[in-house]
Design a protein around this motif. Sequence first.
Motif, mmCIF file in Angstrom:
data_model
loop_
_atom_site.group_PDB
_atom_site.id
_atom_site.type_symbol
_atom_site.label_atom_id
_atom_site.label_comp_id
_atom_site.label_asym_id
_atom_site.label_seq_id
_atom_site.Cartn_x
_atom_site.Cartn_y
_atom_site.Cartn_z
ATOM 1 N N SER A 43 133.811 62.729 44.573
ATOM 2 C CA SER A 43 134.238 63.301 43.295
ATOM 3 C C SER A 43 133.064 63.781 42.442
ATOM 4 C CB SER A 43 135.067 62.289 42.505
ATOM 5 O OG SER A 43 134.326 61.116 42.230
ATOM 6 N N SER A 44 131.902 63.132 42.554
ATOM 7 C CA SER A 44 130.754 63.546 41.744
ATOM 8 C C SER A 44 130.307 64.961 42.095
ATOM 9 C CB SER A 44 129.592 62.570 41.932
ATOM 10 O OG SER A 44 129.215 62.500 43.301
ATOM 11 N N ILE A 45 130.363 65.316 43.380
ATOM 12 C CA ILE A 45 129.980 66.667 43.800
ATOM 13 C C ILE A 45 131.141 67.640 43.612
ATOM 14 C CG2 ILE A 45 129.082 68.067 45.700
ATOM 15 C CD1 ILE A 45 127.131 65.970 44.713
ATOM 16 N N ILE A 46 132.360 67.194 43.915
ATOM 17 C CA ILE A 46 133.531 68.062 43.770
ATOM 18 C C ILE A 46 133.698 68.501 42.315
ATOM 19 C CG2 ILE A 46 136.057 68.131 43.897
ATOM 20 C CD1 ILE A 46 135.864 66.283 46.334
ATOM 21 N N ASN A 47 133.520 67.574 41.376
ATOM 22 C CA ASN A 47 133.700 67.888 39.957
ATOM 23 C C ASN A 47 132.472 68.534 39.322
ATOM 24 O OD1 ASN A 47 136.285 66.772 40.011
ATOM 25 N ND2 ASN A 47 135.543 64.719 39.503
ATOM 26 N N MET A 48 131.398 68.628 40.063
ATOM 27 C CA MET A 48 130.169 69.189 39.519
ATOM 28 C C MET A 48 130.282 70.715 39.411
ATOM 29 S SD MET A 48 126.323 68.480 40.972
ATOM 30 C CE MET A 48 126.473 66.695 40.684
#
Length: 361
Positions: free
Chosen positions: A46-51
Motif C-alpha cells: 500500500s505504501s507504494i500503491i498509494n504513493m
Amino acid sequence: MFSLPFKEMTFFKVRYLLISFILFFVAILVFVISGLANGLSMNNASSIINMPAHSFFLQKSAEGRIDRSHLTVDIEKLTAKSEAQPIGVQMGAISRVNSENRLDVTFIAVQPGSFLEPERRDGKSLESGRGYSVLLDRSLSGTIKIGMTVKDARSGISLNVVGFLDDQTFSHTPVALISLDTWEELAGGPNKREYNGIAINKSDLGLEKNISSLIKNGEWVEKDQVVKGIPGYTAEQNSLYMMLSFLIVIAVFVLAAFFYIMTIQKTAQFGILKAIGAKSSQLVKSTIFQVIMLTIVSIAAAIAFTKGFMSILPDDIPFIFDLVDIGKFSGLLFLVSVFGSLLSVFNIVKADPIQAMGRVE
C-alpha cells in the motif's frame, strides 16, 4: 409461454433451489478470494500503491526491486527540482524506550513536504515534531501513542512519534516514515548518502535523461513493476488468482452438467410442448431466461453475504470489498452460467414430438 419458466421453477422448487445454492456458494468463494487478494495486495504494497509517483530510477542490478537498489545521490543537485525526489527503503525494527519488545517496520525516507510525503487530515508532517520525527502506520496505534519516543533497534537512535498514517505498509510490515536527515543518521551519517531510488511524479523525458546522466548504472522502472517487485507480492497474487481461475472453470462444468441433465430429464416435456405448437426457439429462450433469473438472484445474494462477511472478519485479516472487481467477477459468472446453459440447447432442439406423444409417463 411467457409464464412457463416461472411455473416450472415454482413447481420444481427443490431442483432449482439446488442449482441456485451451487451458484451462490461458487460466487461467494470467488468474491471472498477476490477480497482477500485485494486485501493482501494492499497489505503488502500500500505504501507504494498509494504513493503519487509515476516511475522510479533504480539500480540496474536490482531488477526492479526497490529494496535491493542502492544509489549514491547528491541531494543538493537532485532536489533542485521538486519533481524528482530520493527515497529510502529499509527493513528494520523499533521498540519503545525501556522496552525489549521489538516491532518489525519498514523505514521509508522522504523529503518532508515533498509529493512523496502522504497527506494527513490533521495537517501534521515530519516537520511537526522535535528532533528526529517519525510517522507510523495506524496498525501500530494500539501499541504506540502519539508523543511517545521509540528507538531504532539497529542504531539506537530515538524517534519522536508525531502521528499515524492510513494504509502505509510494505511487505506486510507497517511503515515508519522518516525524513532524509533521519535516514542519513540511520544509514551512518551525512557521508553515506545512499538511497534506494529516485521517484518522479509525472512523465518527463527530459528530467529522466538528466537523472540518468547524473547517476550511472541505473534504469527507469514503472510504478507497477516496483509494486510487483516487492518480496512475495507476485507469488501471492498469482496463487490467489489461479484459485479464482480454477473456481470459474469448475463453475462452467458444474453448471453445464446440471442444466444438461435437467434438459435430458425434460426431453419428453419439450416434445409434448412442440406437439401443441411451441417452437424450439421459445423453449430455448425459456430455459435461458430461467438461467438468467437464477444467476442474478444467486449472485446478488452472494454479494450481500460477502459484504456482511467482511464486517465480521477480524482486523488482522486483510480484506477489501472492491465494487469494481465484484462487478467484473459477477459479469464473468453471469456469462459462465449462460454459456453452461447453452450446452443443453441441442437436447431441446432435437426433442421429437412424435416420440414424446407415444411415450407413457
